[in-house]
Scaffold this motif. Structure first.
Motif, PDB file in Angstrom:
ATOM      1  N   GLY A 154      -1.022   0.173  -1.385  1.00 26.22           N
ATOM      2  CA  GLY A 154      -0.849   0.856  -0.103  1.00 26.22           C
ATOM      3  C   GLY A 154       0.545   0.796   0.429  1.00 26.22           C
ATOM      4  N   ALA A 155       1.003  -0.369   0.824  1.00 27.50           N
ATOM      5  CA  ALA A 155       2.308  -0.454   1.462  1.00 27.50           C
ATOM      6  C   ALA A 155       3.407  -0.102   0.465  1.00 27.50           C
ATOM      7  CB  ALA A 155       2.532  -1.851   2.003  1.00 27.50           C
ATOM      8  N   GLY A 156       4.223   0.854   0.808  1.00 21.44           N
ATOM      9  CA  GLY A 156       5.345   1.205  -0.051  1.00 21.44           C
ATOM     10  C   GLY A 156       4.935   1.853  -1.341  1.00 21.44           C
ATOM     11  N   ASN A 180       2.580 -11.241  14.533  1.00 21.26           N
ATOM     12  CA  ASN A 180       3.650 -10.552  13.819  1.00 21.26           C
ATOM     13  C   ASN A 180       4.844 -10.319  14.734  1.00 21.26           C
ATOM     14  OD1 ASN A 180       4.462  -9.314  11.383  1.00 21.26           O
ATOM     15  ND2 ASN A 180       4.204  -7.322  12.336  1.00 21.26           N
ATOM     16  N   ALA A 181       4.570  -9.853  15.933  1.00 16.08           N
ATOM     17  CA  ALA A 181       5.656  -9.599  16.892  1.00 16.08           C
ATOM     18  C   ALA A 181       6.368 -10.886  17.259  1.00 16.08           C
ATOM     19  CB  ALA A 181       5.098  -8.925  18.145  1.00 16.08           C
ATOM     20  N   GLU A 209      -3.283 -10.501  15.167  1.00 16.99           N
ATOM     21  CA  GLU A 209      -2.300 -10.445  14.081  1.00 16.99           C
ATOM     22  C   GLU A 209      -1.052  -9.687  14.515  1.00 16.99           C
ATOM     23  OE1 GLU A 209      -3.834  -9.139  10.235  1.00 16.99           O
ATOM     24  OE2 GLU A 209      -1.910  -8.161   9.878  1.00 16.99           O
ATOM     25  N   SER A 210      -1.247  -8.615  15.272  1.00 16.10           N
ATOM     26  CA  SER A 210      -0.079  -7.836  15.693  1.00 16.10           C
ATOM     27  C   SER A 210       0.802  -8.648  16.637  1.00 16.10           C
ATOM     28  CB  SER A 210      -0.509  -6.511  16.332  1.00 16.10           C
ATOM     29  OG  SER A 210      -1.137  -6.723  17.564  1.00 16.10           O
ATOM     30  N   SER A 226       7.257  -8.315   5.562  1.00 22.54           N
ATOM     31  CA  SER A 226       6.131  -7.512   6.019  1.00 22.54           C
ATOM     32  C   SER A 226       5.321  -6.974   4.842  1.00 22.54           C
ATOM     33  CB  SER A 226       6.655  -6.370   6.891  1.00 22.54           C
ATOM     34  OG  SER A 226       5.615  -5.522   7.262  1.00 22.54           O
ATOM     35  N   GLN A 227       6.015  -6.461   3.855  1.00 26.35           N
ATOM     36  CA  GLN A 227       5.340  -5.942   2.665  1.00 26.35           C
ATOM     37  C   GLN A 227       4.612  -7.071   1.933  1.00 26.35           C
ATOM     38  OE1 GLN A 227       5.689  -2.816   0.866  1.00 26.35           O
ATOM     39  NE2 GLN A 227       7.137  -1.703   2.115  1.00 26.35           N
ATOM     40  N   TYR A 278       1.501  -7.804   3.578  1.00 24.65           N
ATOM     41  CA  TYR A 278       0.521  -6.769   3.281  1.00 24.65           C
ATOM     42  C   TYR A 278      -0.141  -7.038   1.927  1.00 24.65           C
ATOM     43  CZ  TYR A 278      -1.595  -2.184   2.958  1.00 24.65           C
ATOM     44  OH  TYR A 278      -2.501  -1.178   2.859  1.00 24.65           O
TER      45      TYR A 278
END
Lengths: 520, 515
Positions: free
Chosen positions: A338-340, A241-242, A237-238, A371-372, A375
Motif C-alpha cells: 500500500g504505502a508508496g 504520530n503527531a 494513533e494519529s 512513517s512508511q 505502515y
C-alpha cells in the motif's frame, strides 16, 4: 497583566497524589495487577517472526514507561493497565485485547553481542534459508530441529519455515529422526509464476478435506462500541504520530498527551462486549483455500502470498503439522502493501528494503521513511493478528486438553533483525525489543514491559541476546544439554563473548533465560 | 468546530449537527475561548460529532463525497477511488493537501481489517479525520525551516490561508482563498492585502471581530436585570432587555469598525447606537426605537451604554466595580483581589443621614467618616474609584440622572427622599502618571480614546485573542508593530481597528510557526 486562571490537570493531580503515596506504607493491594498464571504446559509450540531491520525508537514504548524498579538497572511496567498502545503499529483490536488480558510481554534493552553484524538475530532464529543458517550457527532452529526432546521419534511432524531471500517464499521441512530437508523454495518459478503455492499445498494440506472453505477471518465488529473503539484506536494513533513527528513545542506535546489521555478515558467508558469464552471453538483443519485448491499462477503479490503463508502457519500449528514455525516478514522484492506502492515497481530494483529502509535512492526524509516503516510494520502486525493471533486466541487447544486456547499454550515472538534506532535502516545490533504473545502455559511471565538500563556510554551493557534465545529453548522444553554442547563452529550455545562489559555484567546468566520474564 | 460542521452539513443536516454543537461545553475562563485545556467533555463530544457525521455520510451520502465522482458507491472501490476520497475529503478537513505519508496512513486505516464493510471504512476515515490533531488543532509546521532561526518554520501558502481565514472569519478558507493558496498569489503583500479586504466583507468577519471585543470587554456580563430592585426598575418591562443590551454593543462595534472603518478613539467617543427594544430606549430616554440611532452627547462612547453601566443589581451604583473595569480591562492595570472579609456593601445610612453613593463608597474604601484611612482597601480603591465616580451620572441600570441622586433616608421614623447634587469629577494619575482632573465620563472617554496606555492595552488583548495566550517577552516586538499602526501618526491620526488586524497579518511574525 491580568491574572490567569489555570486549572490543575488530572495529570498534575495524579503527580501530586503520587507524592503522598510515597509515604504511605506499601500495601500489597497497591501492587500492579500482573498475570501470574499457573504453569500448565501442554504441547509446546513456537512461532517466531522477524521483521525487516530495526524497530524505530519513536514508534515503540520508551524504556521510561517501565517505571517500577525490579532489580538493579532493571525496571518494569504491567501492560494491561497501561493507557496507551504498545507501539504505533500494535493497534489491532486483537492485540489490544491480548494486552488487556495480560498475554503480551515486551523486553527493551537486549544487545546482540553474538554476531558481529546486526543481521545476526535473523540468522540466530533461523529466519534465513538453510545456506545462511550456518554462518553464525548454531541457530535456534537448528537446535529445535534436532532436539530429541521435541521430536523423540521419526514422525511426519513438519517444520514450517518461511525464509529470507528465497524469492520471498516459504519452505516446509519434514523433520524427525530422519530429517528430510526440502531445500526447494516454494516460490515463483522461472517465469515469475507462483506455482510453488500449489506444490506447497500438496505437501502440506493435501491431506485435509478440500472445499472446506478458508479459515474465516474474525467476525466483523457488530457491537457499535467495538466499532467506536476501533475508530478511537486510529484517532489515538494519529495523535501519537503527531506528538512524535510534528514540529511542536514541548508544551504542545504535553497538550497532546492530555488529549490522548482523554481518548483513553473515552475508550474505557465504552463497554465492549467480548464473546464469552465458555466454549472455545476448535480450530479448523480444512485447507485454507476457498475452492480447495490453488489455481496455477493465481497469486503473485507479496500481500497475497503473505496472507496464504499466515493461513498455512496457523493450520500447521493447530493441526499437528509442526511445533515450530518461523516466518520472516521481508522487504525485498515487490513492495505492494500500500504505502508508496507506485514507487516500487518490481523491475526497477526499488523495493522496501532498499528504497525505504536504506533510502538507496535518497528519495525520502527520515520522517517519511519512519512513517512508511510504521505502515509496513502495522500491515504485518494487523495481518498477524487477523490470520494467526485471533484464531489462536479464540480456538481451544484440543491436544493440550487443558481448557486453554492455543495462544495461551504457546508463544508467538515478533523479533527484529536489528536493534532499536531512530533510523529503521541502521545496522545497530543493540537494544532489541522482542514482543511476545501468549505465555506458553504460564512459563513466560507475561503482562510485563521490562526495560534494562543499558548505560549511556559506548555499546552499553544490555542483556545478551542469547538469553532471549535460551528463554525460547527452555520454554520449548529443551534441556540445557541439547543446546549448550559445542557445535561445528566450536561454540556451544550460550558461550558467546565470554569477555567484555556484557560478560562482566551478565556472565552469571549466560546459560539462563531472562529471569525477569521467566516463570519456569 | 462550528466551521467544520458547516463544511460537512452542506445545508443537508445542519440543524441536526447543531444539536451536537450545543452539547459542546461552554467556554471556561470568564467567557474567553480556552483552547489550552483539554477537557473530557470536549473529547467526548468531538467524538460524538465526528462519529455521527462519518456515519451519516457513509450511509446516506457516500456517492456525493467531493473528488470521488461517486466511485465510493461501487461495491468494491478501487485503490484510486479510495485515494481520491482521502485526498478530497482530507484536504477540506486539513485545510491543505495531505502529504503522501498522511494519505498512506489513511489508506491504511481504510484497509485495516478492523473494519469489514465499506461503510465502516468510510465512517472510520471521516471520523478519524474529524478528530485528528490537524483538524482540532491548528498546526502550521509544514513549511520550510528558516536556517537563521531555531525551531521556526515559514508557513506554506495553504497554512497562511488557513491562519488568515481563521483570524478574520473564524472558519476554514473558502474556495477563493484555497485557490489563491494553490496558485501562489498569497505570497505577495498585494495578494495578501486583497484577500484581507475580501474577507473583511464577509459576515463571518464581523462575528469573529465581535468575538474579540466580547472576550475583551465582556459586554454580556452585566448584572442580571431581573435582580434589580423595583426601586430601580420602576416598572420597566425587563423582557429581552439583556438581549437588547448585548446586541446594542455588538452592533455598535460592528458599525464603527466595519462601516466607519473606525479607530479605538471612535469606539470610545461614538454616539452611534442600535436600540431595538422600547425598554432599552426608555433607559436612554428616547422613543420609537428602530435599530440604528444617534444618541445624545451624554452617551458618547460605548462605555456609557447600559451593558457597561449595569454592573451591580442593587439600588445603589457601584463606583468601585465600574472603576475596576476601566482600570483592569481598559488600561490593563493589575488590581489585587479584595482581602478576606472585605465588606461588599456600604454602611447603611443612619437616621437623619443623607449621603450620595460616592460619599458612602469613599467612607467604605478610602477614609472613614472619622478620618481614618481604610488601609486594607485604599491602595487599590484609590486607583479604581475615581473612574467609577465619573459614571455616577448614571443610575444602577444606566439611566442618566441629570446631576441629581435621589437618596432615601429616614427622618423621625419616616422614609424621606432627598435630592443630592452629584459630583462626577475625579482626579487620577492612572492615565498619564500625573494627577489630572477628569470632569465627567465624556471627558474620560475622550482621554481614554487618546491614551497610549489604553491603546497598548487593546493591543495586548488583541494579541491574547490571536495567540490564545498571554504575550511573552518574545512577543513584544510583534505587539509593538501592531501598536505602532494603532497609534498612527499626527497626519493620519490613529490607525483603524481593521488596520490593526491587517498589520497583524502583514507582520512577518504572522507567517512563521515557532515551536
Amino acid at each position: 497583566m491580568s491574572v490567569k486562571y489555570d486549572r490543575m490537570t488530572r495529570r498534575q493531580f495524579l503527580i501530586g497524589v503520587g507524592g503522598y503515596f510515597l509515604v504511605v506504607p506499601f500495601l500489597p493491594s497497591l501492587l500492579s495487577r500482573e498475570a501470574l498464571a499457573q504453569v500448565t504446559t501442554g504441547p509446546r509450540r513456537l512461532l517466531i517472526t522477524t521483521v525487516e531491520h530495526n524497530m524505530v525508537a519513536n514508534q515503540i514504548l520508551s524504556p521510561s514507561v517501565a517505571n517500577i524498579p525490579l532489580s538493579s538497572g532493571i525496571s518494569y511496567r504491567t501492560l494491561n493497565d497501561l493507557n496507551q498502545n504498545l507501539a504505533n503499529f500494535l493497534t489491532h483490536p486483537t492485540i489490544v485485547s491480548l494486552k488487556n488480558s495480560g498475554l503480551i510481554t515486551m523486553v527493551r534493552g537486549i544487545d546482540n553481542i553474538v554476531t558481529p553484524d546486526a543481521h545476526g538475530p535473523t540468522w540466530l532464529t533461523g529466519s534465513t534459508n538453510s545456506d545462511w543458517d550456518a554462518i553464525y550457527s548454531p541457530s535456534i532452529d537448528a537446535y529445535l530441529e534436532s532436539s530429541q526432546t521435541l521430536y523423540p521419534t521419526a514422525t511426519s511432524t513438519g517444520y514450517l519455515k518461511k525464509v529470507l531471500r528465497c524469492n520471498g517464499s516459504i519452505s516446509y521441512r519434514k523433520v524427525g529422526n530422519n530429517v528430510t530437508r526440502i531445500t526447494d523454495c516454494y516460490g515463483d518459478d522461472a517465469n515469475n509464476n507462483w506455482n510453488g503455492a500449489k506444490k506447497l499445498y500438496n505437501d502440506m494440506v493435501g491431506r485435509f478435506s478440500s472445499g472446506g472453505g478458508s479459515t474465516p477471518p474474525p467476525p466483523p465488529p457488530t457491537n457499535d462500541n467495538s466499532f467506536k473503539n476501533n475508530i478511537l484506536n486510529l484517532v489515538f494513533e494519529s495523535y501519537q504520530n503527531a506528538r512524535n513527528s510534528r514540529r511542536i513545542s514541548n508544551d504542545d506535546k504535553h497538550k497532546l498527551d492530555e488529549h490522548m489521555e482523554r481518548i483513553h478515558e473515552l475508550q474505557s467508558s465504552l463497554v465492549i462486549s467480548e464473546p464469552p469464552p465458555t466454549q472455545i471453538p476448535q480450530a479448523s483443519c480444512q485447507n485454507p483455500f476457498s475452492n480447495g485448491n490453488l489455481a496455477n499462477n493465481a497469486i503473485y503479490s507479496y500481500t497475497d502470498k503473505m496472507e496464504v503463508y499466515m493461513k498455512l502457519v496457523r493450520i500447521a500449528l493447530t493441526c499437528g503439522m509442526t511445533k515450530v514455525a518461523i516466518l520472516n516478514f521481508e522487504g525485498h522484492g515487490v513492495y505492494d502493501i500500500g504505502a508508496g506502492k507506485s514507487r516500487f515497481p518490481s523491475t526497477s530494483g526499488h523495493d522496501f528494503h532498499g528504497s525505504i529502509i536504506h533510502n538507496e535512492q535518497g528519495a525520502y526524509t527520515l520522517s517519511e521513511r519512519q512513517s512508511q516503516y510504521n505502515y509496513w510494520m502495522k500491515w504485518h502486525m494487523d495481518k498477524l493478528s487477523e490470520y494467526i493471533l485471533e484464531p489462536l486466541r479464540t480456538t481451544e487447544d484440543v491436544e493440550a486438553n487443558n481448557g486453554k486456547s492455543y495462544l495461551e499454550n504457546m508463544l508467538v515472538a515478533v523479533l527484529s533483525e536489528a536493534g532499536v534506532d531512530n533510523d529503521g535502516g541502521s545496522h545497530v545490533n543493540l537494544d532489541y525489543m522482542p514482543i511476545l504473545f501468549g505465555n506458553m502455559g504460564g512459563l513466560i511471565r507475561s503482562n510485563r514491559f521490562v526495560a534494562i538500563d543499558r548505560g549511556t556510554s559506548g555499546r552499553g551493557t544490555g542483556i545478551p541476546y542469547n538469553q532471549l534465545l535460551i528463554t525460547f529453548l527452555k520454554a520449548m522444553g529443551l534441556p540445557e544439554s541439547e543446546y549448550s554442547a559445542s557445535s561445528n563452529t566450536g561454540q556451544g550455545f550460550g558461550q558467546y563473548r565470554t569477555s567484555g562489559n556484557h560478560f562482566q555484567r551478565w556472565g552469571h546468566r549466560y546459560y539462563q533465560p531472562i529471569e525477569e520474564i521467566w516463570n519456569g | 468546530m462550528k466551521d467544520l460542521l458547516a463544511l460537512v452539513s452542506s445545508g443537508v443536516y445542519d440543524s441536526t449537527v447543531q444539536n451536537y454543537i450545543n452539547n459542546l461545553p461552554n467556554d471556561e475562563i470568564s467567557g474567553k475561548e480556552n483552547t489550552n485545556l483539554v477537557y473530557q467533555t470536549h473529547i467526548d463530544n468531538y467524538f460524538d460529532i465526528a462519529y455521527y457525521v462519518g456515519n451519516r455520510i457513509a450511509n446516506n451520502y457516500i456517492g456525493n463525497i467531493p473528488g470521488t465522482n461517486g466511485c465510493l458507491s461501487n461495491s468494491n472501490p478501487n485503490d484510486s477511488c479510495v485515494t481520491n476520497f482521502i485526498n478530497g475529503f482530507g484536504s477540506k478537513v486539513y485545510r491543505r493537501p495531505l502529504t503522501t505519508a498522511e494519505v498512506n496512513r489513511y489508506k491504511g486505516y481504510y484497509n485495516t481489517s478492523s473494519f469489514s464493510t465499506k461503510q465502516q471504512k468510510v465512517t472510520a476515515v471521516i471520523a478519524t479525520m474529524l478528530q485528528s490533531p490537524d483538524f482540532l488543532y491548528r498546526i502550521y509546521d509544514q513549511g520550510q525551516s528558516e536556517s537563521q532561526f531555531s525551531n521556526t518554520r515559514k508557513l506554506t501558502d495553504y497554512e497562511l490561508a488557513s491562519k488568515l481565514s481563521y483570524l478574520i472569519t473564524g472558519t476554514m478558507p473558502d474556495a477563493t482563498l484555497f485557490n489563491k493558496a494553490q496558485n501562489g498569489t498569497l505570497s505577495t503583500e498585494e495578494g495578501l492585502m486583497e484577500e484581507i479586504d475580501r474577507l473583511f466583507q464577509k459576515p463571518s468577519a464581523k462575528t469573529t471581530l465581535n468575538r474579540f471585543f466580547l472576550e475583551w470587554l465582556r459586554y454580556n456580563q452585566f448584572a442580571d436585570v431581573n435582580a434589580f430592585p423595583n426601586t430601580v426598575t420602576n416598572g420597566l418591562n425587563l423582557s429581552n432587555l439583556s438581549t437588547y443590551m448585548t446586541s446594542e454593543i455588538q452592533d455598535t462595534i460592528s458599525y464603527v469598525v466595519f462601516n466607519q472603518n473606525g479607530t479605538y478613539e471612535d469606539l470610545m467617543t461614538t454616539r452611534e447606537s442600535f436600540v431595538y427594544g422600547s425598554n432599552l430606549a426608555s433607559i436612554y430616554g428616547i422613543s420609537n426605537p428602530n435599530g440604528r440611532v444617534t444618541l445624545d452627547e451624554t452617551r458618547s462612547g460605548i462605555l456609557s451604554r447600559a451593558a457597561f453601566l449595569a454592573r451591580k443589581a442593587s439600588n445603589l451604583t457601584s463606583p468601585s466595580r465600574r472603576g475596576h473595569f476601566i482600570l483592569s480591562d481598559i488600561l490593563c492595570e493589575a488590581v489585587g483581589t479584595p482581602p478576606p472579609g472585605a465588606p461588599t456593601q456600604v454602611d447603611p445610612l443612619v437616621p437623619g443621614e443623607f449621603l450620595t453613593t460616592r460619599d458612602r463608597n469613599h467612607y467604605l474604601t478610602i477614609e472613614t467618616r472619622s478620618g481614618q484611612v481604610v488601609t486594607s482597601c485604599v491602595s487599590c480603591h484609590s486607583r479604581m474609584n475615581p473612574f467609577g465616580y465619573t459614571y455616577e451620572a448614571f443610575d444602577p441600570l444606566g439611566r442618566y440622572r441629570n446631576g441629581i441622586e435621589v437618596v432615601t433616608g429616614v427622618v423621625n421614623g419616616t422614609t424621606v427622599n432627598q435630592q443630592l447634587p452629584l459630583n462626577v469629577s475625579a482626579e487620577t494619575r492612572e492615565l498619564n502618571g500625573y494627577n489630572e482632573v477628569i470632569v465627567n465620563h465624556q471627558h474620560l472617554h475622550t482621554k481614554l480614546g487618546q491614551s497610549g496606555k489604553a491603546l497598548s492595552c487593546m493591543t495586548e488583548k488583541w494579541f491574547e485573542f490571536v495567540q490564545k495566550r498571554a504575550p511573552s517577552s518574545d512577543d513584544y516586538c510583534y505587539m509593538n508593530e501592531v501598536l505602532a499602526t494603532v497609534y498612527g501618526d499626527e497626519t493620519t491620526g490613529q490607525g483603524s481597528i481593521k488596520d490593526m488586524v491587517k498589520r497583524t497579518v502583514l507582520s512577518p511574525r504572522f507567517r512563521y510557526w515557532k515551536y
